[in-house]
Design a protein around this motif. Sequence first.
Motif, PDB file in Angstrom:
ATOM      1  N   UNK A  72       2.606   3.274  12.403  1.00  0.00           N
ATOM      2  CA  UNK A  72       2.538   2.880  10.760  1.00  0.00           C
ATOM      3  C   UNK A  72       1.544   1.840  10.811  1.00  0.00           C
ATOM      4  N   UNK A  73       0.686   2.227   9.670  1.00  0.00           N
ATOM      5  CA  UNK A  73      -0.543   1.190   9.712  1.00  0.00           C
ATOM      6  C   UNK A  73      -0.590   0.728   8.145  1.00  0.00           C
ATOM      7  N   UNK A  74      -0.866  -0.501   8.012  1.00  0.00           N
ATOM      8  CA  UNK A  74      -1.032  -0.922   6.778  1.00  0.00           C
ATOM      9  C   UNK A  74      -2.448  -1.523   6.586  1.00  0.00           C
ATOM     10  N   UNK A  75      -3.109  -1.116   5.488  1.00  0.00           N
ATOM     11  CA  UNK A  75      -4.326  -1.774   5.395  1.00  0.00           C
ATOM     12  C   UNK A  75      -4.400  -2.259   3.922  1.00  0.00           C
ATOM     13  N   UNK A  76      -5.317  -3.398   3.717  1.00  0.00           N
ATOM     14  CA  UNK A  76      -5.656  -3.866   2.648  1.00  0.00           C
ATOM     15  C   UNK A  76      -6.832  -4.753   2.753  1.00  0.00           C
ATOM     16  N   UNK A  77      -7.386  -5.081   1.248  1.00  0.00           N
ATOM     17  CA  UNK A  77      -8.544  -5.720   1.075  1.00  0.00           C
ATOM     18  C   UNK A  77      -8.032  -7.232   1.350  1.00  0.00           C
ATOM     19  N   UNK A  78      -8.883  -8.201   1.940  1.00  0.00           N
ATOM     20  CA  UNK A  78      -8.561  -9.451   2.260  1.00  0.00           C
ATOM     21  C   UNK A  78      -8.374 -10.279   1.136  1.00  0.00           C
ATOM     22  N   UNK A  79      -8.797  -9.659   0.113  1.00  0.00           N
ATOM     23  CA  UNK A  79      -8.397 -10.701  -1.339  1.00  0.00           C
ATOM     24  C   UNK A  79      -7.071  -9.844  -2.182  1.00  0.00           C
ATOM     25  N   UNK A  80      -6.330  -8.949  -1.290  1.00  0.00           N
ATOM     26  CA  UNK A  80      -5.174  -8.383  -1.927  1.00  0.00           C
ATOM     27  C   UNK A  80      -5.188  -7.499  -2.780  1.00  0.00           C
ATOM     28  N   UNK A  81      -6.311  -7.023  -3.395  1.00  0.00           N
ATOM     29  CA  UNK A  81      -6.424  -6.326  -4.486  1.00  0.00           C
ATOM     30  C   UNK A  81      -6.269  -4.778  -4.480  1.00  0.00           C
ATOM     31  N   UNK A  82      -6.097  -4.152  -3.163  1.00  0.00           N
ATOM     32  CA  UNK A  82      -6.368  -2.974  -2.717  1.00  0.00           C
ATOM     33  C   UNK A  82      -5.295  -2.725  -1.792  1.00  0.00           C
ATOM     34  N   UNK A  83      -4.465  -1.831  -1.395  1.00  0.00           N
ATOM     35  CA  UNK A  83      -3.358  -1.694  -0.456  1.00  0.00           C
ATOM     36  C   UNK A  83      -3.306  -0.177  -0.190  1.00  0.00           C
ATOM     37  N   UNK A  84      -3.201   0.128   1.125  1.00  0.00           N
ATOM     38  CA  UNK A  84      -2.900   1.573   1.731  1.00  0.00           C
ATOM     39  C   UNK A  84      -1.881   1.309   2.834  1.00  0.00           C
ATOM     40  N   UNK A  85      -1.096   2.484   2.913  1.00  0.00           N
ATOM     41  CA  UNK A  85      -0.169   2.809   4.115  1.00  0.00           C
ATOM     42  C   UNK A  85      -0.607   4.060   4.713  1.00  0.00           C
ATOM     43  N   UNK A  86      -0.623   4.174   6.334  1.00  0.00           N
ATOM     44  CA  UNK A  86      -0.792   5.462   6.446  1.00  0.00           C
ATOM     45  C   UNK A  86       0.008   5.632   7.799  1.00  0.00           C
ATOM     46  N   UNK A  87       0.682   7.054   7.945  1.00  0.00           N
ATOM     47  CA  UNK A  87       1.390   7.551   9.212  1.00  0.00           C
ATOM     48  C   UNK A  87       0.549   8.108  10.093  1.00  0.00           C
TER      49      UNK A  87
END
Length: 256
Positions: free
Chosen positions: A116-131
Amino acid sequence: MEHLIPALPTVSGQPWPGINYFCTTRQGGSSTGPWASFNLGAHAGDAADTVDNNRQRLRAILPGNPVWLKQVHGAQVFDADAVDEGGQGGGIPVADAAITLQANRVLAIMTADCLPVVLASVDGQALGVAHAGWRGLAAGVLENTLDALRSRLPGNTAWRAWIGPAISQSCFEVGADVYDAFVGADPGSAVYFIPHNTDGKWLADLPGLARHRLLKANVSTIELSDQCTFNQADMYYSYRRDAATGRMATLAWRTG
């Protein structure tokens, strides 16, 4: 880093500005047998009403309905901002990753050995998750997720990632097909494989391969949970260990 959210054990990483994220464990639910106890997978053979009870308990600690995906070990990314406020909109999307720029839009993926991978912009404006199992990882699911995020948030160059509980290298024996899928495309991936004592077999470092690919994709901060789903039967489901088993969920949302 373990947390306790109203009697529900979860695992997360370092705090991120503007983002909440965690992975559930197998503890804290009502499932029995091989699915005991907090199984969130409706496709795993568990009783449907029991899975519903577990999901309702999860929903009680979230700001909205999770956007569940029909995961197929691929590299497709779903834009979760296309769903309505009720949650799923037009049904369950077939995808192995999702992104959002909206506050309180809860992204969700399920795992039981895969990454499970969580990805985000450092400023918290954009978010993603990946299997990311080995097939999805080799097919570019992490890179596709980052591309989707970057297209929604042009000009942002600072990204971070958390790689949650998954099978560790010492437990993940694979064949030459897996080795070739990574090393054939990127010879630098060879360091993440150790020859095993069975002819033609390798031990693959799936979290290491993910980190390697994220670094190549210019993700600046990457944290690994260092939790092995196979070795910690009291905490995690593992398909490789048990076959008949439940699923954890990794949830993430923007807070504002």
